[in-house]
Motif scaffolding. Sequence first.
Motif, PDB file in Angstrom:
ATOM      1  N   UNK A  57     -10.835 -37.043  74.001  1.00 48.87           N
ATOM      2  CA  UNK A  57     -12.101 -37.750  74.200  1.00 48.87           C
ATOM      3  C   UNK A  57     -13.025 -36.993  75.151  1.00 48.87           C
ATOM      4  N   UNK A  58     -12.444 -36.265  76.094  1.00 50.49           N
ATOM      5  CA  UNK A  58     -13.275 -35.465  76.993  1.00 50.49           C
ATOM      6  C   UNK A  58     -14.003 -34.368  76.219  1.00 50.49           C
ATOM      7  N   UNK A  59     -13.271 -33.663  75.354  1.00 51.18           N
ATOM      8  CA  UNK A  59     -13.920 -32.625  74.555  1.00 51.18           C
ATOM      9  C   UNK A  59     -14.993 -33.225  73.658  1.00 51.18           C
ATOM     10  N   UNK A  60     -14.710 -34.357  73.061  1.00 49.69           N
ATOM     11  CA  UNK A  60     -15.716 -35.037  72.231  1.00 49.69           C
ATOM     12  C   UNK A  60     -16.965 -35.357  73.038  1.00 49.69           C
ATOM     13  N   UNK A  61     -16.774 -35.948  74.236  1.00 51.17           N
ATOM     14  CA  UNK A  61     -17.930 -36.364  75.022  1.00 51.17           C
ATOM     15  C   UNK A  61     -18.729 -35.176  75.541  1.00 51.17           C
ATOM     16  N   UNK A  62     -18.054 -34.072  75.865  1.00 54.68           N
ATOM     17  CA  UNK A  62     -18.766 -32.871  76.320  1.00 54.68           C
ATOM     18  C   UNK A  62     -19.532 -32.239  75.163  1.00 54.68           C
ATOM     19  N   UNK A  63     -18.891 -32.126  74.007  1.00 50.81           N
ATOM     20  CA  UNK A  63     -19.499 -31.409  72.890  1.00 50.81           C
ATOM     21  C   UNK A  63     -20.542 -32.221  72.135  1.00 50.81           C
ATOM     22  N   UNK A  64     -20.343 -33.549  72.054  1.00 50.86           N
ATOM     23  CA  UNK A  64     -21.210 -34.344  71.187  1.00 50.86           C
ATOM     24  C   UNK A  64     -22.014 -35.421  71.892  1.00 50.86           C
TER      25      UNK A  64
END
Length: 504
Positions: free
Chosen positions: A320-327
Amino acid sequence: MSAETPARIVEADVAVIGLGPVGALISNLLAHSGLTVVALDREPDIMQVPRGVGIDGEIMRAMQSLGLAHELEPFLKVFRGAQYLDAEGAVVATRPPANPEGEQGWPDRYNVHQPEFEAVLRTALRKDPRVTELVQHEVTDVTNTAAGVQVTATDLRDGSPVVVSARYAVGSDGGRSITRRAIGATYEDYGLNQPWIVADFVVTEDADVPPINTHYADPVSPAIYIHVVRDIRRFEFRARPDEDLEAAIAPENIWQRVSRWISPADATLVRGAVYTHRSLVVDAWRQGNILLAGDAAHQTPPFLGQGLCTGVRDAMSLAWRLRDVLHRGAPDALLDSYGAERSAHARHFITTATELGSQLTKPTKEAIDSLNSRIGREGRGTTPRLGPGLFDDANGGGYRAPQPRTAEGRLLDDVVGYEFALLLDAEAAAGLTADERARIESGPLRLVVADGPGAAWLADQQTIAAIVRPDRYLYGVYRGLDEVRDAVRALEESLAPQAAVAAS
């Protein structure tokens, strides 16, 4: 293949290196969150050898997040209990069987045959168009670049070069991780270095084996028996000092070792191997856009059955961290809290498992019960808290959240998905203004007005609200509506500071 052969270029949001259970799970979570993934692995397919044999209700919540829990269930056996025997064969401590539904919404503990767990994840991956699976590809280098990460690999089928260009890379490539070496991370060693002889069998109905998992004390070579699933059974023996390990796994020597329980007449030997149990945690979980997860970041002794579970928690925390950073506009610094949280949490399980292993030579009820309570097993003790990170430290954040049902019987995660949830009692929800409600519902939180068991849980905690993170850990619990407003605002500022400033 000529040395001049140009490299094939593959692009994605995230490169996942290593497609064991942790890599396969994080690849599914990332794709489920809308990111494109390139997943690389040296092997042509799932390794059909028994490895992990235990998962818990928390890991079933991870599978539930992907809509895969019910696909996995037929391959599982709900934990039937365990017993610890002293050197004379007397039972000194026990663990009860798992409840049909624990606080996570699933039985607290299962036995599993790891290749079947992985097969459910791989099948889902291969159906998702956002995932490019590159098996039989050996990664030779992982490098930070100005644009993100470059992963260099060789296609083992023809020797051709492949370059993956991604914004981030996750190394879930096991204990020999090239990703860990590439970022210069080293293990902190907690002192365990024990070779164990592990043997897996398929037994007939005539086999006279214990009905539940059993730990046999011995001052020199303690043993563990595991009722895995269906007709699969495992025996583990700590190697004797100076034992010839190669000779120990010869079939005739394995049969001699298990002769007090089974014989070739009522069992088939599937595999004998030496596993060296270690207790290790890396000193750095991230360098630039490269991150570590699973055995690449830690190695857990098996005595608590938490090795696979600890890796799955990494995946749930990172995706979820990668999702929130990227999108979603979250700051890159959000990824730093991943390592800080997971390092302390993994270390707690690893050191506890190491201590439990030391008890197997001469167990006592007090020691066994105390160590199991340190991880909150079977309702005893408290589950460990995450290390410093993205939660409200002053208001009960950082602990595992329960998964209550709604009054209609739906599990909370099925209502909110892989998102942040604000569970709010009805009276507090009625106190929100229309603007506040609209702002919450347009932000990172999914608002759930608690009823049924959810309302009962809040009342039990003497709170009116709980914020639950996508990885199912508490951001915080709150007793007043003003506290809730402050917490929502703080969370919004952490996840998307520019949007939060614009909104206020």
